[in-house]
Design an enzyme around this catalytic site. Structure first.
Site, PDB file in Angstrom:
ATOM      1  N   HIS A  27       0.849  -0.822   0.114  1.00 30.86           N
ATOM      2  CA  HIS A  27       0.138   0.120   0.030  1.00 30.86           C
ATOM      3  C   HIS A  27       0.377   1.656   0.238  1.00 30.86           C
ATOM      4  CE1 HIS A  27      -4.278  -2.025   1.089  1.00 30.86           C
ATOM      5  NE2 HIS A  27      -2.419  -2.668   1.882  1.00 30.86           N
TER       6      HIS A  27
ATOM      7  N   ASN B 261     -10.307  -2.473   2.893  1.00 29.76           N
ATOM      8  CA  ASN B 261      -9.884  -3.132   1.388  1.00 29.76           C
ATOM      9  C   ASN B 261     -11.429  -2.986   0.461  1.00 29.76           C
ATOM     10  OD1 ASN B 261      -7.499  -2.989   1.010  1.00 29.76           O
ATOM     11  ND2 ASN B 261      -7.457  -5.470   0.956  1.00 29.76           N
TER      12      ASN B 261
ATOM     13  N   TYR C 103       0.775  -4.347  12.185  1.00 31.97           N
ATOM     14  CA  TYR C 103       0.637  -2.811  11.911  1.00 31.97           C
ATOM     15  C   TYR C 103       1.181  -1.747  13.205  1.00 31.97           C
ATOM     16  CZ  TYR C 103      -2.373  -3.509   7.894  1.00 31.97           C
ATOM     17  OH  TYR C 103      -3.104  -4.321   7.359  1.00 31.97           O
TER      18      TYR C 103
HETATM   19 FE1  HDE Z   1      -2.538  -5.007   5.345  1.00 26.36          FE
HETATM   20  N1  HDE Z   1      -0.635  -3.756   5.953  1.00 26.36           N
HETATM   21  N2  HDE Z   1      -1.846  -6.810   5.622  1.00 26.36           N
HETATM   22  N3  HDE Z   1      -4.227  -5.389   4.858  1.00 26.36           N
HETATM   23  N4  HDE Z   1      -3.074  -3.504   4.560  1.00 26.36           N
HETATM   24  C1  HDE Z   1      -0.059  -2.538   5.574  1.00 26.36           C
HETATM   25  O1  HDE Z   1       0.734  -1.332   7.277  1.00 26.36           O
HETATM   26  C2  HDE Z   1      -1.151  -6.875   6.471  1.00 26.36           C
HETATM   27  C3  HDE Z   1      -4.707  -7.185   4.655  1.00 26.36           C
HETATM   28  C4  HDE Z   1      -4.289  -2.952   4.314  1.00 26.36           C
HETATM   29  O2  HDE Z   1      -2.993   3.453   4.073  1.00 26.36           O
HETATM   30  C5  HDE Z   1       0.901  -2.417   6.417  1.00 26.36           C
HETATM   31  O3  HDE Z   1       1.292   0.536   7.175  1.00 26.36           O
HETATM   32  C6  HDE Z   1      -0.854  -7.822   6.822  1.00 26.36           C
HETATM   33  C7  HDE Z   1      -5.907  -7.336   4.682  1.00 26.36           C
HETATM   34  C8  HDE Z   1      -4.316  -1.075   4.453  1.00 26.36           C
HETATM   35  O4  HDE Z   1      -0.923   3.331   5.307  1.00 26.36           O
HETATM   36  C9  HDE Z   1       1.718  -4.282   6.588  1.00 26.36           C
HETATM   37  C10 HDE Z   1      -1.657  -8.291   6.578  1.00 26.36           C
HETATM   38  C11 HDE Z   1      -6.518  -5.719   3.972  1.00 26.36           C
HETATM   39  C12 HDE Z   1      -3.044  -1.040   4.319  1.00 26.36           C
HETATM   40  C13 HDE Z   1       0.314  -4.919   6.753  1.00 26.36           C
HETATM   41  C14 HDE Z   1      -2.248  -7.112   5.892  1.00 26.36           C
HETATM   42  C15 HDE Z   1      -5.381  -5.013   4.580  1.00 26.36           C
HETATM   43  C16 HDE Z   1      -2.035  -1.948   4.821  1.00 26.36           C
HETATM   44  C17 HDE Z   1       1.800  -1.719   5.800  1.00 26.36           C
HETATM   45  C18 HDE Z   1      -2.383 -10.028   6.616  1.00 26.36           C
HETATM   46  C19 HDE Z   1      -7.644  -5.520   4.050  1.00 26.36           C
HETATM   47  C20 HDE Z   1      -2.897   0.849   4.161  1.00 26.36           C
HETATM   48  C21 HDE Z   1       1.880  -0.212   6.126  1.00 26.36           C
HETATM   49  C22 HDE Z   1      -2.551 -10.756   7.972  1.00 26.36           C
HETATM   50  C23 HDE Z   1      -8.899  -5.939   5.011  1.00 26.36           C
HETATM   51  C24 HDE Z   1      -2.872   1.523   5.593  1.00 26.36           C
HETATM   52  C25 HDE Z   1       0.957  -0.160   7.140  1.00 26.36           C
HETATM   53  C26 HDE Z   1      -2.609   3.220   5.107  1.00 26.36           C
HETATM   54  C27 HDE Z   1      -1.355  -1.810   5.258  1.00 26.36           C
HETATM   55  C28 HDE Z   1       0.569  -5.860   7.403  1.00 26.36           C
HETATM   56  C29 HDE Z   1      -3.432  -8.223   5.159  1.00 26.36           C
HETATM   57  C30 HDE Z   1      -5.433  -3.458   3.952  1.00 26.36           C
HETATM   58  C31 HDE Z   1       2.757  -4.117   6.413  1.00 26.36           C
HETATM   59  C32 HDE Z   1       0.320  -9.214   8.099  1.00 26.36           C
HETATM   60  C33 HDE Z   1      -6.547  -8.904   4.805  1.00 26.36           C
HETATM   61  C34 HDE Z   1      -5.289  -0.901   3.475  1.00 26.36           C
HETATM   62  O5  HDE Z   1       2.197  -4.400   8.447  1.00 26.36           O
END
Ligand code: HDE
Length: 703
Positions: free
Chosen positions: A91, A164, A378
């Protein structure tokens, strides 16, 4: 040689920029970075020392070496060298805006969340939309899921719904997230392809992960190429819990429904938009907010209890499954309005730190293994990106309610405790805050027991049933787009075995889809289907809520008409077209052979917004071409003008023609004018055309 170079003072003239500057001096909500008085134009160092020359470094003589004691140069360069923070690992490319959330239908019977207790309760919000795979500088129209992350600054602390635009996910257990992300991002040796999934590594991984098939249906559908952030739904994805004041809990799924209706682009448009305007989505959001057309979403909840969860065909803790709206209706409880752009992109959009674990009393987690893993990730990622544990001191991340704790020190500590007490319990008179057993956050006391094992729930093994339901709920046009997307992506996969392994999942989803994709890839036969790990649940009812086309806007509000014009056109007719668009709440952009614009037949000058090669028709929701006899004769030899016409027609757009414009289309190879093409003669015709444009596309043309 002069030692002093005269100062260059940029003057800002455009109305838009002036508005922005005024706002930043009065509001400063997100990033109070401007410490100067507005009328103080004196340049200083970061230490406040006045600067005498910002053009030349300090030298031993005009041609001599630069001196180390030039603290101004040293500080300027030092700061520049440290401007970047690590981009988000996923993202990375995103765009944020501010607004507010308001409760419209309170639900105290379901949750004790303060925000949701009373109608009209309102809190500030910050939203960041994003793509997932691309880096920070990648283009907006990549085929991808979109992040839809919402931070609500409630009176009981920050509540982040980090969702999402797709209600399911690729994987079921957070353990696989690094693998998923490695596979979709650039390969480690060659560092490409970037911001796209059409490559071997991604499809190799997917072919071996049948649990991804449902999400693949969504990303290959038009949901993967939204027209605008404003026209997408958002989903919390996981099952969460509501907990009411009595301590009773229900399960809940969160939905954001755009008031503007759903809309996507075609793949061919996406490819071209990425070239014509890689910032298409961020520009769209910025422009809409600046012109006062504030995007709005309704917050809906699907609420269900253990009894429903127990009889549901799938596990509600499995993030690769959704709960059809036909089974559990979405109840609208609030609205989110984005009414303000950021003052500073870095201060707010880049530094905003969403954390799934930011929940408030009345909301709780479930044991969804993806959510549990996210709750760890996060916080971890913020330390890395923002450099220390004090990222909550950054204005965009700080709560807007009173807060008090004993945390102290660390890098960049901004809020420091006053007084002596920095531990608890203590016996000092002003001994600081104390926990509140009544009002404080308490986890729902769910009983947990089980063997400690690396394992998944039994129902998680169903991988195809809802993928099938999704595909079969799409309109014919949407099914075609989905199949085309799979064919496109797999045609970019160089390894035949990977292509075959992916296609071998499709018969478990839909026989026709499998056949179409196999044909499109030039396979002689559909490969033998993989054996499902769990029998596919047949007969799931089609769900209209899954289709974009069944949830369009039926309005031209917030949409854009591109009008290609030449000298010598009827100025009054142009005005009536503009009026009709304005009445419908839409926007007009004038495209002309030169940016200076054109002269109408009565000699009036009409300035242009785009020169023709910078304003291809893919940037617009509908188009009109108004051309005089001489004008069209010239346009016919301009390749981008022919492209404008040919693309608008091929992309099933509604088209209005005035004067001799039809000739341009004929020159572009369009000869069969259908009911989606309007002859524009007068004011009434203009109104009729814009009325038709509400449908956004004339799909009959591409059936
Ligand atoms: Fe994320 N995801 N994600 N994700 N995600 C990040 O956090 C992660 C997942 C989502 O505009 C990171 O600050 C793991 C699902 C959004 O700043 C990180 C898993 C969904 C955003 C991270 C998921 C998301 C992130 C990278 C699997 C939809 C952007 C930067 C367990 C429900 C937020 C950050 C923004 C961002 C980890 C799966 C949505 C690395 C480990 C499912 C919208 O922490």
């Amino acid at each position: 040689m002069s030692e002093e170079t005269p100062h260059f003072r940029p003057s800002i003239k455009t109305q838009k920029s002036n508005e922005t500057i005024e706002r930043s001096q009065t509001e400063g909500q997100g990033g109070e970075t401007h410490q100067h008085a507005p009328d103080d134009h004196r340049l200083t160092t970061a230490q406040g020392i006045p600067v005498s020359d910002n053009q030349n470094s300090l030298k031993a003589g005009p041609r001599g070496p630069t001196l180390l004691e030039d603290f101004h140069f040293r500080e300027k360069m030092f700061h520049f060298d440290h401007e970047r923070i690590p981009e988000r690992v996923v993202h990375a490319r995103g765009y944020g805006a501010r607004g507010y959330f308001e409760t419209t239908d309170p639900i105290p019977e379901l949750t004790s969340a303060h925000l949701l207790q009373e109608k009209g309760r309102k809190v500030p919000a910050f939203v960041r939309f994003s793509t997932v795979a691309g880096n920070k500088g990648s283009m907006d129209l990549a085929r991808d899921a979109r992040g839809f992350a919402v931070k609500l600054y409630t009176e009981e602390g920050n509540w982040d719904i980090v969702g999402n635009n797709i209600p399911v996910f690729f994987i079921q257990d957070a353990m696989k997230f690094p693998d998923l992300v490695h596979s979709v991002k650039e390969a480690p040796d060659r560092a490409f392809p970037q911001a796209q999934s059409a490559h071997d590594n991604f499809w190799d991984f997917i072919s071996l992960m049948p649990e991804a098939m449902h999400m693949i249906m969504w990303t290959m559908s038009d949901r993967g190429i939204p027209r605008s952030f404003r026209f997408m739904e958002g989903f919390g994805v996981h099952t969460f819990r509501f907990v009411n004041a009595e301590g009773d809990s229900t399960f809940v799924k969160f939905h954001w429904k755009p008031k503007q209706g759903l809309q996507s682009v075609l793949w061919d448009e996406a490819v071209k938009i990425n070239g014509a305007d890689p910032d298409f989505h961020r520009r769209d959001l910025w422009d809409a907010i600046q012109r006062g057309d504030y995007p709005e979403w309704e917050l809906g909840v699907q609420v269900f209890d253990d009894a429903f969860a127990d009889q549901f065909d799938f596990d509600v803790l499995d993030a690769t499954k959704l709960i059809p709206e036909e089974d559990v209706p979405v109840r609208i409880i609030g609205r989110l309005v984005l009414d303000s752009v950021v003052d500073n992109f870095f201060a707010e959009t880049e530094q905003v730190a969403f954390c799934t674990q930011n929940i408030v009393p009345g909301i709780d987690f479930t044991n969804d293994p993806l959510l549990q893993g996210r709750n760890f990730s996060y916080l971890d990622t913020q330390i890395k990106r923002l450099g220390g544990p004090n990222f909550t001191h950054i204005p965009v991340n700080a709560p807007r309610c009173p807060f008090a704790h004993f945390q102290q020190d660390g890098h960049m500590a901004m809020h420091n405790p006053a007084g002596r007490a920095n531990y608890e319990p203590n016996s000092w008179k002003d001994g600081g805050p104390r926990a509140d057993a009544e009002a404080g956050f308490r986890s729902y006391p769910e009983e947990i027991s089980g063997e400690k094992r690396k394992a998944r729930g039994e129902l998680f093994a169903d991988h195809y049933s809802q993928a099938r339901q999704f595909y079969q709920s799409q309109t014919k046009v949407e099914q075609t787009h989905l199949a085309d997307a799979l064919i496109f992506e797999l045609s970019k996969v160089e390894t035949l075995e990977i292509r075959e392994r992916v296609v071998a999942h499709l018969p478990n989803i839909d026989g026709d889809l499998a056949q179409t994709v196999a044909d499109g890839l030039g396979f002689e036969d559909v490969p033998e289907a993989h054996a499902p790990r769990r029998e596919v649940v047949g007969g799931l009812t089609k769900s209209d809520a899954l289709s974009i086309l069944k949830n369009g806007p039926d309005s031209f509000q917030g949409r854009k008409l591109g009008i290609l014009v030449t000298d010598g056109i009827d100025g009054e007719l142009l005005q009536s077209l503009k009026d009709a668009v304005q009445e419908a709440g839409g926007v007009v952009e004038i495209v002309a052979p030169a940016i200076g614009g054109i002269k109408t037949s009565d000699g009036k000058r009409v300035p242009a917004d785009q020169k023709i090669d910078g304003g291809p028709s893919v940037l617009y929701d509908a188009v009109a071409v108004m051309a005089s006899k001489d004008g069209v004769a010239k346009l016919k030899s301009v390749h981008p003008a022919k492209g404008f016409a040919a693309d608008a027609f091929a992309h099933a757009k509604f088209i209005a023609l005035a004067g001799d414009a039809a000739e341009l289309f004929r020159a572009a190879g369009v000869t069969d004018f259908d009911d989606g093409v309007f002859e524009l003669a007068d004011r009434k015709g203009a109104a009729e055309f814009i009325e038709a444009c509400k449908a956004l596309r004339y799909w009959d043309r591409v059936k």
